[in-house]
Motif scaffolding. Structure first.
Motif, short mmCIF file in Angstrom:
data_model
loop_
_atom_site.label_atom_id
_atom_site.label_comp_id
_atom_site.label_asym_id
_atom_site.label_seq_id
_atom_site.Cartn_x
_atom_site.Cartn_y
_atom_site.Cartn_z
N LYS A 1 -11.73 -3.71 2.39
CA LYS A 1 -11.55 -2.26 2.33
C LYS A 1 -10.11 -1.98 1.94
O LYS A 1 -9.19 -2.64 2.42
CB LYS A 1 -11.86 -1.63 3.68
N LEU A 2 -9.91 -0.98 1.09
CA LEU A 2 -8.57 -0.58 0.67
C LEU A 2 -8.27 0.83 1.17
O LEU A 2 -9.08 1.74 0.99
CB LEU A 2 -8.45 -0.60 -0.85
N GLU A 3 -7.11 0.99 1.77
CA GLU A 3 -6.66 2.31 2.22
C GLU A 3 -5.26 2.55 1.66
O GLU A 3 -4.36 1.72 1.86
CB GLU A 3 -6.64 2.38 3.74
N LEU A 4 -5.06 3.65 0.97
CA LEU A 4 -3.74 4.00 0.45
C LEU A 4 -2.95 4.69 1.55
O LEU A 4 -3.29 5.80 1.97
CB LEU A 4 -3.88 4.91 -0.77
N LEU A 5 -1.90 4.01 2.03
CA LEU A 5 -1.10 4.56 3.12
C LEU A 5 0.08 5.39 2.64
O LEU A 5 0.47 6.36 3.28
CB LEU A 5 -0.56 3.42 4.00
N GLU A 6 0.68 4.99 1.52
CA GLU A 6 1.87 5.67 1.02
C GLU A 6 1.81 5.76 -0.50
O GLU A 6 1.30 4.86 -1.17
CB GLU A 6 3.15 4.90 1.40
N LEU B 1 1.72 1.90 -1.16
CA LEU B 1 1.42 0.92 -0.12
C LEU B 1 -0.07 0.98 0.22
O LEU B 1 -0.59 2.04 0.58
CB LEU B 1 2.24 1.19 1.14
N TYR B 2 -0.74 -0.17 0.10
CA TYR B 2 -2.16 -0.27 0.43
C TYR B 2 -2.34 -1.10 1.70
O TYR B 2 -1.62 -2.08 1.93
CB TYR B 2 -2.93 -0.94 -0.71
N PHE B 3 -3.32 -0.71 2.49
CA PHE B 3 -3.70 -1.47 3.68
C PHE B 3 -5.06 -2.10 3.40
O PHE B 3 -6.04 -1.39 3.17
CB PHE B 3 -3.76 -0.56 4.90
N ILE B 4 -5.10 -3.43 3.37
CA ILE B 4 -6.30 -4.17 3.01
C ILE B 4 -6.88 -4.83 4.25
O ILE B 4 -6.20 -5.59 4.94
CB ILE B 4 -5.98 -5.23 1.94
N THR B 5 -8.13 -4.51 4.55
CA THR B 5 -8.80 -5.07 5.73
C THR B 5 -10.25 -5.37 5.39
O THR B 5 -10.76 -4.95 4.35
CB THR B 5 -8.77 -4.08 6.91
#
Length: 442
Positions: A411-416, A437-441
């Protein structure tokens, strides 16, 4: 050339004035060498913006069917007359159709963006030598999706482009970077580099452009060239990418990365001498870096006053702090594996992914996946900008690309996403690139 109308008038005028510097009197060597990769026996091939390319007559003589699309009626007429081919002309709604008597050669005279499947069934092969590079940026962005609609599902497509210093010449033919090919074509096609060589300038205005590189797809052998490039940067002290303070994104989102645990292992790929490693170790975490340049490893420990040992592991050297909280493997990241370290649950990737050309980023993403636990938390910091203004590095890494390479498993989440004063002076001169900045989980 900023509108479709401009590009059509520009190229028609070139043919009318006989300014056809781009025309080759011989078959293209890239096409001759790689023909079997794209065309079956008695196959059918599309030549977009074909001009009067002699390759078309050659392929027809081999038994293939050739379909060209060309703006200039002068070019169409010259192709048939110069190759001694009898032809007929049929008026269609948006095209004139020039056809050889045996039907193996057909050239649609008109705008390529008006050409569709009502005229021809989908194509199995494409030779694109002068079409994509002839278009201004906004039309190059439209071009791949239009091309995709003309092709069979498993079509094979040879794209020949040039790349050069755009500060010396602005085009056309336009300079096309590997990253641009990926950005515009990558979501629709699988891209592979198969040829690259220096060529003589193909336009009078390019006489001062040295070297002028002709490429089929993108650059080749990046596994060999990327370490040399970065080692040279360190040797010349050209390390504008190094930050002397902890990265603001990492400080802000550390809790999300480590889940507020007091001790956790964090991977720093292409770590350089990032001061964040010493900071995280001081908080009780274990840090494992991988860095190709030995100088960077040595400077990290000396500048942070940390005593260390060095162990030779064959392909890699291991730099370790006395307390064992910081380890840096000196060598090629692609030789770092889970035989050396167990899989990681945390990654801080600030300068690794974006340091590589696209074909290496594909390899990087696959290699990285093998180093991670299933419950990984991965912060990926990249830049995004207009690649027609600056080719990198650091390379522009659009969200569509990251989704393509990681999205099937994570899953990709754009944090910044912030405009930034860049780490590269050339990049700073652009209209403020985005630092994302992406948060990958999982």
């Amino acid at each position: 050339m900023t509108e479709k109308r401009d590009y059509t008038e520009y190229w028609k005028e070139k043919w009318q004035n006989r300014e056809t510097f781009f025309h080759r009197a011989k078959n293209h060597p890239f096409l001759e060498k790689n023909l079997e990769k794209i065309l079956n026996k008695n196959g059918r091939i599309l030549f977009p913006c074909c001009g009067k390319e002699v390759d078309m007559a050659w392929l027809a003589s081999l038994g293939h069917q050739v379909v060209g699309v060309e703006l200039s009626d002068v070019a169409c007429e010259q192709f048939f007359s110069e190759n001694g081919l009898k032809f007929s002309i049929k008026m269609l709604d948006q095209f004139k159709l020039f056809s050889s008597e045996d039907g193996r050669l057909r050239i649609y005279n008109g705008d390529f963006f008006n050409f569709g499947l009502k005229y021809e069934k989908p194509f199995e092969s494409v030779w694109d030598r002068g079409s994509y590079v002839a278009l201004p940026k906004e039309l190059r962005e439209m071009y791949p999706s239009h091309m995709k609609n003309l092709l069979e599902e498993n079509a094979r497509y040879l794209l020949d482009v040039v790349e050069y210093d755009q500060s010396l010449y602005s085009g056309p033919p336009f300079s096309i970077s590997p990253d641009e090919v990926n950005v515009n074509f990558g979501s629709l096609f699988n891209c592979e580099i198969i040829e690259q060589k220096e060529i003589k300038p193909c336009h009078p205005g390019m006489d001062q452009v040295v070297p002028n590189i002709s490429k089929m797809s993108e650059e080749k052998n990046q596994t060999k060239t990327y370490p040399d490039f970065w080692e040279e940067r360190w040797n010349k002290k050209e390390i504008g990418f190094h930050q002397k303070t902890n990265h603001a994104y990492l400080v802000k989102h550390l809790g999300k990365l480590v889940l507020n645990k007091n001790k956790i292992r964090i991977l720093f790929p292409f770590c350089g001498k990032a001061v964040d490693m010493a900071w995280l170790a001081s908080l009780g975490h274990e840090v494992v870096g991988v860095e190709f340049v030995q100088m960077a490893c040595e400077q990290f420990f000396s500048e942070n006053n940390i005593k260390f040992t060095v162990k030779d592991l064959g392909d890699l050297k291991l730099f370790s702090s006395e307390d064992g909280r910081i380890k840096i493997y000196n060598g090629d990241f692609f030789k770092f594996n889970t035989k050396l370290e167990k899989p990681f649950e945390c990654v801080w990737d600030r300068g690794a992914y974006g340091a590589l050309h696209y074909d290496m980023r594909v390899k990087y993403a696959e290699h990285m996946k093998n180093l991670l636990v299933s419950s990984v938390r991965y912060l990926l910091d990249v830049f995004e900008y207009d690649t027609s203004l600056f080719p990198g590095p650091p390379h522009s890494c659009p969200q569509e690309e990251i989704q393509k390479l990681y999205g099937s498993e994570f899953k990709l989440e754009l944090l910044e996403s912030e405009k930034t004063i860049s780490i590269s002076q050339k990049l700073s001169d652009l209209n403020q690139p985005l630092d994302k900045l992406y948060f990958i989980t999982k």
